[in-house]
Design a protein around this motif. Sequence first.
Motif, short mmCIF file in Angstrom:
data_model
loop_
_atom_site.label_atom_id
_atom_site.label_comp_id
_atom_site.label_asym_id
_atom_site.label_seq_id
_atom_site.Cartn_x
_atom_site.Cartn_y
_atom_site.Cartn_z
N LEU A 74 0.83 -1.22 0.00
CA LEU A 74 0.00 0.00 0.00
C LEU A 74 0.86 1.26 0.00
O LEU A 74 0.62 2.19 -0.77
CB LEU A 74 -0.89 0.02 1.24
N LEU A 75 1.85 1.25 0.88
CA LEU A 75 2.65 2.46 1.04
C LEU A 75 3.52 2.72 -0.18
O LEU A 75 3.53 3.81 -0.73
CB LEU A 75 3.53 2.37 2.29
N SER A 76 4.27 1.68 -0.61
CA SER A 76 5.26 1.94 -1.65
C SER A 76 4.61 2.13 -3.01
O SER A 76 5.16 2.83 -3.85
CB SER A 76 6.28 0.80 -1.70
N ARG A 77 3.42 1.50 -3.23
CA ARG A 77 2.80 1.65 -4.55
C ARG A 77 1.85 2.83 -4.63
O ARG A 77 1.75 3.48 -5.67
CB ARG A 77 2.02 0.36 -4.91
N VAL A 78 1.12 3.09 -3.57
CA VAL A 78 0.07 4.10 -3.65
C VAL A 78 0.36 5.32 -2.79
O VAL A 78 0.54 6.42 -3.29
CB VAL A 78 -1.31 3.50 -3.25
N LEU A 80 2.80 6.52 -0.54
CA LEU A 80 3.99 7.38 -0.44
C LEU A 80 4.26 8.17 -1.72
O LEU A 80 4.53 9.37 -1.64
CB LEU A 80 5.21 6.55 -0.05
N PRO A 81 4.17 7.53 -2.93
CA PRO A 81 4.35 8.35 -4.13
C PRO A 81 3.33 9.48 -4.22
O PRO A 81 3.66 10.60 -4.61
CB PRO A 81 4.16 7.36 -5.29
N ARG A 82 2.08 9.15 -3.80
CA ARG A 82 1.03 10.16 -3.89
C ARG A 82 1.33 11.34 -2.97
O ARG A 82 1.30 12.50 -3.38
CB ARG A 82 -0.31 9.53 -3.53
N ILE A 83 1.64 11.01 -1.70
CA ILE A 83 1.90 12.10 -0.73
C ILE A 83 3.14 12.87 -1.16
O ILE A 83 3.17 14.11 -1.11
CB ILE A 83 2.05 11.53 0.69
N LEU C 60 -3.83 6.79 4.87
CA LEU C 60 -2.80 7.16 3.90
C LEU C 60 -3.27 7.05 2.45
O LEU C 60 -2.69 7.67 1.58
CB LEU C 60 -1.56 6.30 4.09
N VAL C 61 -4.29 6.23 2.18
CA VAL C 61 -4.74 6.09 0.80
C VAL C 61 -6.04 6.84 0.58
O VAL C 61 -6.13 7.73 -0.27
CB VAL C 61 -4.88 4.61 0.42
N LEU C 62 -7.09 6.52 1.39
CA LEU C 62 -8.35 7.22 1.21
C LEU C 62 -8.22 8.69 1.60
O LEU C 62 -8.79 9.56 0.97
CB LEU C 62 -9.44 6.56 2.06
N GLY C 63 -7.45 8.93 2.66
CA GLY C 63 -7.31 10.30 3.15
C GLY C 63 -6.64 11.23 2.15
O GLY C 63 -6.87 12.43 2.18
#
Lengths: 211, 78, 257
Positions: A74-78, A80-83, C60-63
Amino acid sequence: MAKDIVLAQVEGQPDLDALIVTEDGAAIGVTEGGEAVVLVDDHAEAPGMPQLNFETFPNQIFWLVVTLAAIYYLLSRVALPRIGAVLAERQGTITNDIAAAEDLRQKADEAEKAYDKALADARAESQRIAAEGRAEVQRDLDKAIAKADADIAARTAESEKEIAAIRDEAAASVEQVAREAAEEIVRVLGGNPEDADLESAVSERMRGVRV
Amino acid sequence: MEGDIANMGQFIGAGLAAIGSGAAAIGVGHVAGNFLSGALRNPSAAAAQTATLFIGIAFAEALGIFSFLVALLLMFAV
Amino acid sequence: MAVDTAVDHGAEAAGPGSNIHPMDQFIVTPLFGEGEVAWYTLTNVTLWMAITVLCIFALLVLGTRGRAIVPTRTQSVAELAYGFVYKMVEDVTGREGLKYFPYIMTLFMFIVFANFLGLLPMAFTTTSHIAVTAVLALAVFITVTVIGFVKNGSAFLGLFWVSSAPLALRPVLAIIELISYFVRPVSHSIRLAGNLMAGHAVIKVFAGFAISAVIAPLSILAITAVYGLEVLVAFIQAYVFTILTCVYLKDALHPHH
């Protein structure tokens, strides 16, 4: 320790007929009526600290690995890049805004400079015009002065010429009178007035008189 | 359970091991107190050292946790 | 044939006449039915780890799905967490440590959410189990050791050779350094599990005292105070675990003292 408990418990329940300890650690007492009572069931209850019940370790480790893998994915694919992109974009926007503000400030500076320049030009122009006017006046004035000077000079020269003529005339008259007077004096004194010496002596004397 | 010497030993041992938690408390107090006195002397350098403070506290506290763990093991696992 | 459980093992172990079971909250039980806990069984561990993942997903994703330049409340919390860990990694390990940032962020988010979720009443605290924290700490230990040897080769052993010490002392120091290096995963894991276990057990003990109506108000006050402390501990332990990971990583990247 489990055995002790079993024995203690059996002592506390004197109406038990028999005690059966099964292979997996459960102790079952049989009462007089033939009913079975579970005394100790290690099977259902973890002994002591649940943290040290090694039977549950494979389960926990397996689910932990699954969980960590899921979070990492979740973090590395979605996430962290997004943030990271959002933060970079915000930084970019802020930088752009600052650049735009800087640009506007520069434009304002330029406008001010242009205004200053126009003002300076106008002032220079006005000064130039004033200087020109002054110069023209000066020129006219100079011309008039020169003309006046020339007039004055011409008139002075004329006057001097007249004065000179008058003075020459006067001097000539004085010489004439002096000669005649000298002739007369010489004659009275018994000399010869036609003598050339007289003429030169009078001239000699007159030279000192003449200006 | 009554009159069980082995159990008595366990509980006394657990109680003794719990003293270690108090000792760890002294240690953590030392770390935090010294950090505070240093931070008040030079407040500008304090903010950069908070990570070091927490690492120091964690090391001091870990040993107290070990003694707590020994107490728990004596109570429940032996 | 009537069968009923007459003896509770835990009660007996906790002492005669006592009915406080401070450790029962840590028991791993299957979610559905009774029986053996095999490695694949759905247990309360599975449930609470799944909730942890869902919470992280939500934050972290929905937010952050709006990708807003001016963030919403949830997005700014997510950015705060990102910035907090990012800055920690950058400050402690330097720029070359940022390659491992997703890994450290994973550890931090998992621990912090598991700790906070464990504070909910009736919840199961996954990070209070040595099995869980030992895996986390061993993963860090093995990763860091491998990185150290891959990056520096045999120069990584310079970590144990304190070149600033007098020559005679160096072999002794090397042994001490070596031991402390191998104790790292032990203290790393037991610190986290022990802190959480201790806090939760203390709350349970005070809750057990509340049986007596006289002591109950005092006990509730104590639970409130300890709960407050536990909220602090939940975050600080996650922070400490993460920053120690960063420190170990720094040692692997720059092994010279």
